[in-house]
Write a protein that holds these residues in place. Structure first.
Motif, short mmCIF file in Angstrom:
data_model
loop_
_atom_site.label_atom_id
_atom_site.label_comp_id
_atom_site.label_asym_id
_atom_site.label_seq_id
_atom_site.Cartn_x
_atom_site.Cartn_y
_atom_site.Cartn_z
N UNK A 5 2.47 -1.90 -20.55
CA UNK A 5 2.56 -3.23 -21.65
C UNK A 5 1.55 -2.26 -23.18
N UNK A 6 2.48 -1.95 -23.67
CA UNK A 6 2.13 -1.16 -25.12
C UNK A 6 0.37 -1.35 -25.73
N UNK A 7 -0.22 -1.35 -26.41
CA UNK A 7 -1.87 -1.51 -27.06
C UNK A 7 -1.46 -2.85 -28.38
N UNK A 8 0.15 -2.75 -29.03
CA UNK A 8 0.07 -2.92 -30.05
C UNK A 8 1.19 -4.54 -29.81
N UNK A 9 1.24 -4.13 -28.75
CA UNK A 9 1.55 -5.93 -28.12
C UNK A 9 0.53 -6.89 -27.10
N UNK A 10 1.25 -8.00 -28.16
CA UNK A 10 0.34 -9.20 -27.69
C UNK A 10 0.31 -9.62 -26.11
N UNK A 11 1.57 -8.86 -25.86
CA UNK A 11 1.68 -9.76 -24.14
C UNK A 11 0.86 -9.28 -23.71
N UNK A 12 0.74 -10.33 -22.35
CA UNK A 12 -0.31 -9.91 -20.92
C UNK A 12 0.66 -9.52 -20.32
N UNK A 20 0.81 -1.18 -0.07
CA UNK A 20 0.13 0.10 -0.06
C UNK A 20 1.31 1.45 0.49
N UNK A 21 1.95 1.15 0.70
CA UNK A 21 3.13 2.15 0.64
C UNK A 21 3.74 2.95 -0.81
N UNK A 22 4.18 1.43 -0.99
CA UNK A 22 4.99 1.67 -2.64
C UNK A 22 3.50 2.09 -3.81
N UNK A 23 3.00 1.27 -3.48
CA UNK A 23 1.10 1.93 -4.67
C UNK A 23 1.28 3.63 -4.29
N UNK A 24 1.08 4.02 -3.07
CA UNK A 24 0.89 5.36 -3.34
C UNK A 24 2.30 6.05 -3.25
N UNK A 25 3.02 5.78 -3.66
CA UNK A 25 4.65 6.35 -4.25
C UNK A 25 4.38 6.39 -5.77
N UNK A 26 4.12 4.84 -6.24
CA UNK A 26 3.66 4.68 -7.56
C UNK A 26 3.53 5.93 -8.46
N UNK A 27 2.01 5.98 -8.32
CA UNK A 27 0.42 5.80 -8.57
C UNK A 27 1.37 7.74 -9.80
N UNK A 28 2.50 8.73 -8.87
CA UNK A 28 2.61 9.15 -10.24
C UNK A 28 3.66 9.02 -11.17
N UNK A 29 4.07 7.77 -10.84
CA UNK A 29 5.25 7.86 -11.62
C UNK A 29 5.29 7.56 -13.15
N UNK A 30 5.89 8.30 -14.15
CA UNK A 30 5.57 7.43 -15.65
C UNK A 30 6.18 6.21 -15.40
N UNK A 31 5.35 4.92 -16.62
CA UNK A 31 6.02 4.23 -17.22
C UNK A 31 7.62 4.04 -17.88
N UNK A 32 8.57 3.86 -16.65
CA UNK A 32 9.65 3.64 -17.47
C UNK A 32 10.31 2.31 -17.91
N UNK A 33 9.77 1.63 -18.49
CA UNK A 33 9.88 0.40 -19.13
C UNK A 33 8.51 0.21 -20.00
N UNK A 34 9.23 0.16 -21.08
CA UNK A 34 7.53 0.28 -22.15
C UNK A 34 7.99 -1.01 -23.21
N UNK A 35 6.64 -1.73 -23.44
CA UNK A 35 6.68 -3.09 -24.32
C UNK A 35 6.24 -2.63 -25.26
N UNK A 36 6.91 -2.94 -26.37
CA UNK A 36 6.09 -2.99 -27.83
C UNK A 36 5.91 -4.37 -28.34
N UNK A 37 5.78 -4.05 -29.50
CA UNK A 37 5.10 -5.67 -30.59
C UNK A 37 6.08 -6.54 -30.15
N UNK A 38 7.02 -6.47 -30.44
CA UNK A 38 8.38 -7.11 -29.91
C UNK A 38 8.42 -7.83 -29.08
#
Length: 96
Positions: free
Chosen positions: A50-57, A8-26
């Motif tokens: 995980x971006x919209x164009x990725x098939x990863x779950x 809960x503590x970590x979620x509250x901190x991370x809520x305003x973080x941008x996504x540092x790692x993005x997973x694309x179609x690869x």
């Protein structure tokens, strides 16, 4: 293993973080895992998207990353997850 209060503590901190790692179609390629590892080592708490164009779950991706990097899954929401790996020395976060 993180307790509910710690998550809960970590979620509250991370809520305003941008996504540092993005997973694309690869998908989840080794370079993405290396990038996540470097970000996790530097920041301890990161958000992965995980971006919209990725098939990863996101749930499968989060589990694979957590196992590969030796970190904890804090939260999975939509197509994003928050990962945490506390440093041995000089940690940025003091968990409750």
């Amino acid at each position: 293993m993180l307790t509910g209060k710690q998550k809960q503590y970590l979620k509250a901190i991370a809520v305003n973080f941008p996504a540092v790692v993005q997973i694309g179609k690869e998908g989840l390629v080794p370079s993405v895992i290396e990038s996540a590892d470097a970000a996790l080592s530097a920041r301890e708490l990161i958000k992965v998207r995980v971006n919209q164009n990725s098939e990863e779950e996101i749930s499968h991706t989060a589990e694979v990353l957590a196992e590969a990097l030796g970190c904890e899954i804090v939260q999975i929401i939509g197509r994003s997850c928050v990962l945490f790996k506390q440093k041995e020395k000089k940690s940025h976060y003091e968990l409750p």
